[in-house]
Design a protein around this motif. Structure first.
Motif, PDB file in Angstrom:
ATOM      1  N   GLY A 120     108.635  64.275 170.137  1.00 55.28           N
ATOM      2  CA  GLY A 120     109.256  64.180 171.449  1.00 55.28           C
ATOM      3  C   GLY A 120     108.291  63.821 172.545  1.00 55.28           C
ATOM      4  N   ASN A 121     108.520  64.404 173.726  1.00 50.68           N
ATOM      5  CA  ASN A 121     107.729  64.074 174.902  1.00 50.68           C
ATOM      6  C   ASN A 121     107.720  65.252 175.867  1.00 50.68           C
ATOM      7  OD1 ASN A 121     106.453  61.660 176.475  1.00 50.68           O
ATOM      8  ND2 ASN A 121     107.777  62.654 177.984  1.00 50.68           N
ATOM      9  N   GLY A 122     106.614  65.381 176.571  1.00 50.02           N
ATOM     10  CA  GLY A 122     106.523  66.388 177.615  1.00 50.02           C
ATOM     11  C   GLY A 122     106.063  67.746 177.108  1.00 50.02           C
ATOM     12  N   LEU A 123     106.100  68.714 177.995  1.00 51.91           N
ATOM     13  CA  LEU A 123     105.624  70.058 177.698  1.00 51.91           C
ATOM     14  C   LEU A 123     106.800  70.904 177.206  1.00 51.91           C
ATOM     15  CD1 LEU A 123     102.866  71.527 177.914  1.00 51.91           C
ATOM     16  CD2 LEU A 123     103.716  72.513 180.059  1.00 51.91           C
ATOM     17  N   VAL A 124     106.772  71.209 175.913  1.00 48.62           N
ATOM     18  CA  VAL A 124     107.852  71.980 175.296  1.00 48.62           C
ATOM     19  C   VAL A 124     107.484  73.456 175.360  1.00 48.62           C
ATOM     20  CG1 VAL A 124     109.199  72.362 173.202  1.00 48.62           C
ATOM     21  CG2 VAL A 124     108.411  70.052 173.774  1.00 48.62           C
ATOM     22  N   THR A 125     108.393  74.275 175.915  1.00 49.98           N
ATOM     23  CA  THR A 125     108.108  75.703 176.100  1.00 49.98           C
ATOM     24  C   THR A 125     109.167  76.604 175.473  1.00 49.98           C
ATOM     25  OG1 THR A 125     109.236  75.698 178.236  1.00 49.98           O
ATOM     26  CG2 THR A 125     106.862  75.268 178.246  1.00 49.98           C
ATOM     27  N   ASP A 126     110.179  76.015 174.871  1.00 47.88           N
ATOM     28  CA  ASP A 126     111.265  76.790 174.278  1.00 47.88           C
ATOM     29  C   ASP A 126     110.852  77.258 172.884  1.00 47.88           C
ATOM     30  OD1 ASP A 126     113.639  77.542 172.865  1.00 47.88           O
ATOM     31  OD2 ASP A 126     114.843  76.398 174.284  1.00 47.88           O
ATOM     32  N   CYS A 137     103.650  73.441 173.950  1.00 48.23           N
ATOM     33  CA  CYS A 137     103.238  72.342 173.070  1.00 48.23           C
ATOM     34  C   CYS A 137     103.492  71.024 173.799  1.00 48.23           C
ATOM     35  CB  CYS A 137     104.036  72.394 171.770  1.00 48.23           C
ATOM     36  SG  CYS A 137     103.649  71.090 170.594  1.00 48.23           S
ATOM     37  N   LYS A 138     102.448  70.238 173.950  1.00 50.30           N
ATOM     38  CA  LYS A 138     102.573  68.971 174.689  1.00 50.30           C
ATOM     39  C   LYS A 138     102.782  67.820 173.701  1.00 50.30           C
ATOM     40  CE  LYS A 138     100.393  66.301 178.420  1.00 50.30           C
ATOM     41  NZ  LYS A 138     101.566  66.417 179.292  1.00 50.30           N
ATOM     42  N   LEU A 139     103.831  67.049 173.923  1.00 53.61           N
ATOM     43  CA  LEU A 139     104.164  65.916 173.063  1.00 53.61           C
ATOM     44  C   LEU A 139     104.157  64.630 173.884  1.00 53.61           C
ATOM     45  CD1 LEU A 139     107.234  67.477 171.210  1.00 53.61           C
ATOM     46  CD2 LEU A 139     104.874  67.336 170.365  1.00 53.61           C
ATOM     47  N   LYS A 140     104.004  63.511 173.192  1.00 54.12           N
ATOM     48  CA  LYS A 140     104.019  62.213 173.875  1.00 54.12           C
ATOM     49  C   LYS A 140     104.856  61.219 173.092  1.00 54.12           C
ATOM     50  CE  LYS A 140     101.084  58.683 176.021  1.00 54.12           C
ATOM     51  NZ  LYS A 140      99.696  58.207 176.271  1.00 54.12           N
ATOM     52  N   HIS A 141     105.811  60.620 173.774  1.00 53.75           N
ATOM     53  CA  HIS A 141     106.686  59.598 173.189  1.00 53.75           C
ATOM     54  C   HIS A 141     105.909  58.289 173.067  1.00 53.75           C
ATOM     55  CE1 HIS A 141     110.681  57.858 172.377  1.00 53.75           C
ATOM     56  NE2 HIS A 141     110.348  56.849 173.159  1.00 53.75           N
ATOM     57  N   PRO A 142     105.934  57.638 171.916  1.00 49.09           N
ATOM     58  CA  PRO A 142     105.205  56.368 171.778  1.00 49.09           C
ATOM     59  C   PRO A 142     105.733  55.321 172.754  1.00 49.09           C
ATOM     60  CG  PRO A 142     105.907  57.185 169.634  1.00 49.09           C
ATOM     61  CD  PRO A 142     106.607  58.012 170.662  1.00 49.09           C
ATOM     62  N   SER A 143     104.862  54.454 173.190  1.00 51.13           N
ATOM     63  CA  SER A 143     105.237  53.404 174.140  1.00 51.13           C
ATOM     64  C   SER A 143     104.773  52.047 173.640  1.00 51.13           C
ATOM     65  CB  SER A 143     104.605  53.684 175.510  1.00 51.13           C
ATOM     66  OG  SER A 143     104.719  52.562 176.356  1.00 51.13           O
ATOM     67  N   TYR A 185     117.396  65.810 164.432  1.00 54.48           N
ATOM     68  CA  TYR A 185     118.200  66.788 165.166  1.00 54.48           C
ATOM     69  C   TYR A 185     117.706  66.866 166.595  1.00 54.48           C
ATOM     70  CZ  TYR A 185     120.561  71.210 166.308  1.00 54.48           C
ATOM     71  OH  TYR A 185     121.352  72.175 166.877  1.00 54.48           O
ATOM     72  N   GLY A 186     118.587  66.539 167.529  1.00 57.70           N
ATOM     73  CA  GLY A 186     118.232  66.536 168.940  1.00 57.70           C
ATOM     74  C   GLY A 186     118.373  67.904 169.561  1.00 57.70           C
ATOM     75  N   LEU A 187     117.312  68.364 170.234  1.00 51.17           N
ATOM     76  CA  LEU A 187     117.297  69.681 170.858  1.00 51.17           C
ATOM     77  C   LEU A 187     117.277  69.606 172.388  1.00 51.17           C
ATOM     78  CD1 LEU A 187     114.782  70.605 168.209  1.00 51.17           C
ATOM     79  CD2 LEU A 187     116.623  72.217 168.633  1.00 51.17           C
ATOM     80  N   GLN A 188     116.347  68.820 172.927  1.00 51.49           N
ATOM     81  CA  GLN A 188     116.246  68.645 174.377  1.00 51.49           C
ATOM     82  C   GLN A 188     115.973  67.176 174.660  1.00 51.49           C
ATOM     83  OE1 GLN A 188     113.092  71.998 174.649  1.00 51.49           O
ATOM     84  NE2 GLN A 188     113.968  71.926 176.703  1.00 51.49           N
ATOM     85  N   MET A 189     116.617  66.652 175.680  1.00 52.95           N
ATOM     86  CA  MET A 189     116.360  65.275 176.094  1.00 52.95           C
ATOM     87  C   MET A 189     117.051  65.007 177.428  1.00 52.95           C
ATOM     88  SD  MET A 189     119.206  65.511 174.150  1.00 52.95           S
ATOM     89  CE  MET A 189     118.489  65.464 172.517  1.00 52.95           C
ATOM     90  N   PRO A 190     116.524  64.073 178.230  1.00 56.86           N
ATOM     91  CA  PRO A 190     117.254  63.637 179.418  1.00 56.86           C
ATOM     92  C   PRO A 190     118.536  62.934 178.975  1.00 56.86           C
ATOM     93  CG  PRO A 190     114.964  62.888 179.458  1.00 56.86           C
ATOM     94  CD  PRO A 190     115.236  63.378 178.076  1.00 56.86           C
ATOM     95  N   THR A 191     119.594  63.109 179.715  1.00 57.53           N
ATOM     96  CA  THR A 191     120.849  62.421 179.404  1.00 57.53           C
ATOM     97  C   THR A 191     121.295  61.636 180.632  1.00 57.53           C
ATOM     98  OG1 THR A 191     122.129  64.360 180.047  1.00 57.53           O
ATOM     99  CG2 THR A 191     121.563  64.160 177.719  1.00 57.53           C
ATOM    100  N   ALA A 192     122.203  60.712 180.379  1.00 59.15           N
ATOM    101  CA  ALA A 192     122.824  59.906 181.447  1.00 59.15           C
ATOM    102  C   ALA A 192     121.856  58.932 182.116  1.00 59.15           C
ATOM    103  CB  ALA A 192     123.474  60.802 182.497  1.00 59.15           C
ATOM    104  N   GLU A 384     109.203  64.449 181.657  1.00 61.69           N
ATOM    105  CA  GLU A 384     110.522  64.404 181.017  1.00 61.69           C
ATOM    106  C   GLU A 384     110.403  64.956 179.600  1.00 61.69           C
ATOM    107  OE1 GLU A 384     113.155  60.860 182.856  1.00 61.69           O
ATOM    108  OE2 GLU A 384     111.392  60.176 181.760  1.00 61.69           O
ATOM    109  N   VAL A 385     111.121  66.044 179.323  1.00 54.77           N
ATOM    110  CA  VAL A 385     111.004  66.721 178.033  1.00 54.77           C
ATOM    111  C   VAL A 385     112.025  66.161 177.054  1.00 54.77           C
ATOM    112  CG1 VAL A 385     111.175  68.937 176.822  1.00 54.77           C
ATOM    113  CG2 VAL A 385     110.135  68.822 179.108  1.00 54.77           C
ATOM    114  N   ARG A 386     111.518  65.818 175.886  1.00 54.64           N
ATOM    115  CA  ARG A 386     112.361  65.342 174.781  1.00 54.64           C
ATOM    116  C   ARG A 386     111.862  66.033 173.519  1.00 54.64           C
ATOM    117  NH1 ARG A 386     112.662  60.822 170.848  1.00 54.64           N
ATOM    118  NH2 ARG A 386     114.757  59.906 170.910  1.00 54.64           N
ATOM    119  N   ALA A 387     112.748  66.675 172.781  1.00 53.31           N
ATOM    120  CA  ALA A 387     112.331  67.417 171.594  1.00 53.31           C
ATOM    121  C   ALA A 387     113.343  67.236 170.468  1.00 53.31           C
ATOM    122  CB  ALA A 387     112.171  68.902 171.918  1.00 53.31           C
ATOM    123  N   PHE A 388     112.839  66.830 169.323  1.00 55.28           N
ATOM    124  CA  PHE A 388     113.657  66.604 168.132  1.00 55.28           C
ATOM    125  C   PHE A 388     112.962  67.223 166.928  1.00 55.28           C
ATOM    126  CE2 PHE A 388     115.444  63.555 170.886  1.00 55.28           C
ATOM    127  CZ  PHE A 388     116.606  63.036 170.340  1.00 55.28           C
TER     128      PHE A 388
END
Length: 411
Positions: A120-126, A137-143, A185-192, A384-388
Motif C-alpha cells: 500500500g501507501n502511507g503510514l499505516v497505524t491500524d 508501518c510506512k508503505l510506498k505505492h510504486p510510481s 483484499y482491500g482494507l484502507q484506500m482513498p475513494t471517489a 494518502e493511506v492505502r492498505a491491502f
C-alpha cells in the motif's frame, strides 16, 4: 443482468462487475469479471461454494466479493484451495531479497501468514491491518516516475494524469512456477478520486480510472483479437525469460504504456547476476491453455522476455504469403524480441478492453494469474493511506501450452 449458475447453493448469485463506461463490447460479452454475492463466510467456504468460485475464476478471469470480512488465514486458505500442493509464496520463502530487484520493495509479510503480504501507501497505524507488524508501518505505492523511461510532468501529475505502472503476470519466472491465482483484499484506500491514464505512445489513448485502481485485461481476448499471422506465430512460439529477471532488468526502464521495456542496452549482464543455473531458467509458451474452458490465453510477462523460440509450421499447415517465420527461428536480438511481443500485446490493452477494479474497503478480488495481465495505476500523496493484503503461491504444476490440435487450427 445475472450470470446463470446451475447448480448453486441457495442464496448465491453472480453478476457482472460494474463496468466503467469506457469498457467496450468485447469484455462485456465475455463477462470479463464477475461479482459473487451470498457467501456466508469467505474464510470457511463449503466445497460447493469453492467449486463454483473456482469455475467462475477460470471462466471470467476476475472474481470480486464486496463487503466481506477476510482474515489472513482465510485469505491464505482460499488462495491455497486452488492449488493445495503449493507450498510457498510465488517468489519463494525468502520473498524478494535482491537489492537490485525492480519488484515492489515495500512489501511486508504478515507474521502469522508469511504468504500474505501487506502492500500500500502511507503510514499505516491500524493494528487490524498490520496483524502483528510493527506499528506504525510506512508503505510506498510504486510510481511510474522511477520505472518508466519518460515521465509525466509534475504539473500534469497534479492535474490527475498518470500511467499504467507495469503490465505483468505474478510470477518469479525463474525456478518457480507461475501461481494459478492471486487474491487481493482491500482494507484502507482513498475513494471517489479519479486519475486519467495516458498511454503516451502517439495513439492519443487515455483511460479514466479510480485512484489506485487495479487494471486487468483478458489474455483470451488478447489472443482472440490478433490477426491470423500473429495467431499463427503465437501458438508456435515459446518465450525464454532472463535468469533472475527482476534483477536483470533492474537498471532498464519501461515503455510509456507500462507494457515492456525500452531497449537501450541497460540490462544487467548475465555474468553479473546473482548465481543462476540453466535448469532454472524458464522457457514458457506464449499461449497458456485454460484448464476449464480450453481457450488459449496470450500470457507473456513483457518486461522479462529475453529470447524467442519459434517452431516451424506443422505438417499440413498451409504457408501463406504473410506467414511469419514459417520455417521457425531462434530470436536473440532483445530489441527484435520485445518489438514482436509488443505487437502481439499492445492491441489487448486498448482502453475499451481494460477493466479496472474500483476498490472499496472490505472488497476482495481474485484473479486468474494464468489467464489475465494486470497493472497498478495512480500516484499517491505521501499522506494518502492505502492498505491491502495480497497472496499468491508458486504453483505445483507448470503451465500448459497449445495442443497439437490448437497449433494446426491457428498455424
Amino acid at each position: 443482468m445475472t450470470v446463470a449458475l446451475a447448480p448453486a447453493p441457495a442464496g448465491l448469485s453472480v453478476r457482472p462487475v460494474p463496468y466503467a463506461p469506457s469498457v467496450g463490447k468485447r469484455p462485456r460479452q465475455e463477462a470479463f469479471g464477475v461479482v459473487v454475492d451470498g457467501i456466508k463466510d469467505i474464510n470457511k467456504l463449503t466445497d460447493d461454494e469453492f467449486a463454483i468460485i473456482e469455475n467462475l475464476l477460470y471462466r471470467h478471469g476476475v472474481v470480486v466479493f464486496e463487503d466481506v470480512d477476510v482474515t489472513p488465514a482465510g485469505q491464505h486458505a482460499l488462495t491455497n484451495a486452488f492449488d493445495p500442493a503449493a507450498q510457498e509464496y510465488g517468489h519463494g520463502k525468502v520473498g524478494r531479497p535482491e537489492a537490485a530487484s525492480i519488484l515492489h520493495p515495500d512489501l511486508r509479510n504478515i507474521p502469522a501468514q508469511p504468504a500474505v503480504q501487506l502492500i500500500g501507501n502511507g503510514l499505516v497505524t491500524d493494528d487490524h491491518v498490520l496483524q502483528g507488524l510493527v506499528n506504525p508501518c510506512k508503505l510506498k505505492h510504486p510510481s511510474h516516475q522511477s520505472f518508466h523511461k519518460t515521465q509525466i510532468s509534475a504539473e500534469d501529475s497534479a492535474k490527475g494524469f498518470t500511467r499504467f505502472y507495469r503490465w505483468h503476470i505474478d510470477a518469479a519466472l525463474y525456478e518457480r512456477e507461475a501461481p494459478k491465482v492471486t487474491t487481493l483484499y482491500g482494507l484502507q484506500m482513498p475513494t471517489a478520486k479519479k486519475n486519467i491514464v495516458r498511454y503516451d505512445d502517439g495513439t492519443g489513448d487515455e483511460l479514466e480510472v479510480p485512484l489506485g485502481g487495479t487494471a486487468f485485461v483478458s489474455g483470451k481476448v488478447m489472443f482472440d483479437i490478433l490477426p491470423a499471422p500473429l495467431k499463427s506465430l503465437a501458438v508456435r512460439t515459446r518465450v525464454q525469460y532472463a535468469p533472475h529477471p527482476y534483477v536483470w532488468m533492474g537498471s532498464a526502464k519501461a515503455k510509456s504504456t507500462g507494457l515492456g521495456m525500452v531497449s537501450d542496452g541497460t540490462e544487467m549482464s548475465l555474468d553479473d547476476l546473482p548465481p543462476w543455473e540453466e535448469k532454472h531458467v524458464k522457457t514458457l509458451p506464449v499461449c497458456w491453455k485454460n484448464p476449464v474452458t480450453g481457450h488459449l490465453h496470450l500470457q507473456v510477462h513483457p518486461s522479462a522476455v529475453h529470447e524467442l523460440f519459434i517452431d516451424p509450421l506443422p505438417v499440413g499447415a498451409r504457408r501463406q504469403p504473410d506467414t511469419l517465420y514459417p520455417d521457425g527461428a531462434h530470436l536473440t536480438n532483445l530489441k527484435e524480441v520485445r518489438e514482436l511481443i509488443y505487437s502481439m500485446q499492445r492491441p489487448g490493452i486498448a482502453p475499451e478492453l481494460v477493466y479496472t477494479v474500483d476498490w472499496k474497503p472490505r472488497q476482495l478480488a481474485l484473479f486468474h494469474n494464468r489467464g489475465t495481465l494486470h497493472s497498478i495505476t495512480g500516484a499517491f500523496a505521501e499522506d494518502e493511506v492505502r492498505a491491502f493484503w495480497q497472496c499468491n503461491q508458486a504453483a505445483s504444476v507448470p503451465v500448459v501450452g497449445p495442443s497439437e490440435e490448437d497449433v494446426l487450427e491457428f498455424a
